[in-house]
Motif scaffolding. Structure first.
Motif, PDB file in Angstrom:
ATOM      1  N   ALA A  50       0.814  -1.216   0.000  1.00  0.00           N
ATOM      2  CA  ALA A  50       0.000   0.000   0.000  1.00  0.00           C
ATOM      3  C   ALA A  50       0.848   1.267   0.000  1.00  0.00           C
ATOM      4  CB  ALA A  50      -0.944   0.000   1.199  1.00  0.00           C
ATOM      5  N   GLU A  51       2.012   1.237   0.655  1.00  0.00           N
ATOM      6  CA  GLU A  51       2.879   2.427   0.681  1.00  0.00           C
ATOM      7  C   GLU A  51       3.444   2.714  -0.700  1.00  0.00           C
ATOM      8  OE1 GLU A  51       5.771   2.545   3.826  1.00  0.00           O
ATOM      9  OE2 GLU A  51       4.386   1.590   5.218  1.00  0.00           O
ATOM     10  N   VAL A  52       3.867   1.682  -1.406  1.00  0.00           N
ATOM     11  CA  VAL A  52       4.395   1.878  -2.761  1.00  0.00           C
ATOM     12  C   VAL A  52       3.282   2.347  -3.687  1.00  0.00           C
ATOM     13  CG1 VAL A  52       5.441   0.717  -4.767  1.00  0.00           C
ATOM     14  CG2 VAL A  52       6.259   0.215  -2.456  1.00  0.00           C
ATOM     15  N   LEU A  53       2.106   1.771  -3.549  1.00  0.00           N
ATOM     16  CA  LEU A  53       0.971   2.198  -4.363  1.00  0.00           C
ATOM     17  C   LEU A  53       0.632   3.656  -4.092  1.00  0.00           C
ATOM     18  CD1 LEU A  53      -1.175   1.526  -6.430  1.00  0.00           C
ATOM     19  CD2 LEU A  53      -2.590   0.646  -4.570  1.00  0.00           C
ATOM     20  N   ALA A  54       0.632   4.065  -2.802  1.00  0.00           N
ATOM     21  CA  ALA A  54       0.356   5.466  -2.456  1.00  0.00           C
ATOM     22  C   ALA A  54       1.398   6.389  -3.072  1.00  0.00           C
ATOM     23  CB  ALA A  54       0.315   5.630  -0.936  1.00  0.00           C
ATOM     24  N   GLU A  55       2.663   5.972  -3.057  1.00  0.00           N
ATOM     25  CA  GLU A  55       3.733   6.766  -3.664  1.00  0.00           C
ATOM     26  C   GLU A  55       3.515   6.890  -5.176  1.00  0.00           C
ATOM     27  OE1 GLU A  55       8.625   6.847  -3.916  1.00  0.00           O
ATOM     28  OE2 GLU A  55       7.641   5.330  -2.675  1.00  0.00           O
ATOM     29  N   ALA A  56       3.110   5.793  -5.813  1.00  0.00           N
ATOM     30  CA  ALA A  56       2.850   5.811  -7.255  1.00  0.00           C
ATOM     31  C   ALA A  56       1.680   6.734  -7.582  1.00  0.00           C
ATOM     32  CB  ALA A  56       2.565   4.394  -7.758  1.00  0.00           C
ATOM     33  N   LEU A  57       0.630   6.681  -6.779  1.00  0.00           N
ATOM     34  CA  LEU A  57      -0.524   7.559  -7.008  1.00  0.00           C
ATOM     35  C   LEU A  57      -0.143   9.025  -6.848  1.00  0.00           C
ATOM     36  CD1 LEU A  57      -3.205   5.386  -5.238  1.00  0.00           C
ATOM     37  CD2 LEU A  57      -3.141   5.951  -7.676  1.00  0.00           C
ATOM     38  N   ARG A  58       0.660   9.321  -5.835  1.00  0.00           N
ATOM     39  CA  ARG A  58       1.124  10.715  -5.662  1.00  0.00           C
ATOM     40  C   ARG A  58       1.932  11.163  -6.869  1.00  0.00           C
ATOM     41  NH1 ARG A  58       1.717   8.910  -0.358  1.00  0.00           N
ATOM     42  NH2 ARG A  58       3.928   8.454  -0.666  1.00  0.00           N
ATOM     43  N   ALA A  59       2.826  10.306  -7.339  1.00  0.00           N
ATOM     44  CA  ALA A  59       3.668  10.654  -8.505  1.00  0.00           C
ATOM     45  C   ALA A  59       2.813  10.850  -9.750  1.00  0.00           C
ATOM     46  CB  ALA A  59       4.710   9.549  -8.728  1.00  0.00           C
ATOM     47  N   ARG A  61      -0.244  11.861  -9.890  1.00  0.00           N
ATOM     48  CA  ARG A  61      -1.083  13.065  -9.774  1.00  0.00           C
ATOM     49  C   ARG A  61      -0.278  14.364  -9.890  1.00  0.00           C
ATOM     50  NH1 ARG A  61      -6.466  13.038  -7.544  1.00  0.00           N
ATOM     51  NH2 ARG A  61      -5.987  15.211  -7.127  1.00  0.00           N
ATOM     52  N   GLN A  62       1.035  14.299  -9.793  1.00  0.00           N
ATOM     53  CA  GLN A  62       1.849  15.512  -9.849  1.00  0.00           C
ATOM     54  C   GLN A  62       1.550  16.278 -11.132  1.00  0.00           C
ATOM     55  OE1 GLN A  62       5.936  14.340  -9.325  1.00  0.00           O
ATOM     56  NE2 GLN A  62       5.809  14.631  -7.109  1.00  0.00           N
ATOM     57  N   GLY A  63       1.320  17.539 -10.977  1.00  0.00           N
ATOM     58  CA  GLY A  63       1.067  18.415 -12.115  1.00  0.00           C
ATOM     59  C   GLY A  63      -0.364  18.415 -12.610  1.00  0.00           C
TER      60      GLY A  63
END
Length: 65
Positions: A50-59, A61-63
């Motif tokens: 879940a932490e890696v998935l959350a990091e991927a989702l944040r990346a 959404r950038q911009g």
């Protein structure tokens, strides 16, 4: 703790991109959206962190804000 890998890992990224494009060929926009959703869920399950998935989702959404 796992970390999101963002460096290029494919031997032939153009071939992978073409594979993604080809998977949408002859689909309606609705089918294409469903394909994307299914692929996201399959890959999220494959990641299994879940932490890696959350990091991927944040990346991803950038911009977009």
């Amino acid at each position: 703790m796992a970390k999101l890998m963002t460096e290029q890992r494919f031997a032939s990224p153009d071939d992978v991109y073409q594979l993604l494009i080809d998977s949408h060929r002859d689909l309606t926009p609705e089918q294409s959206t469903r394909l994307n959703a299914k692929l996201i869920l399959l890959l999220a399950n494959h990641i299994g962190d879940a932490e890696v998935l959350a990091e991927a989702l944040r990346a991803a959404r950038q911009g977009m804000e």
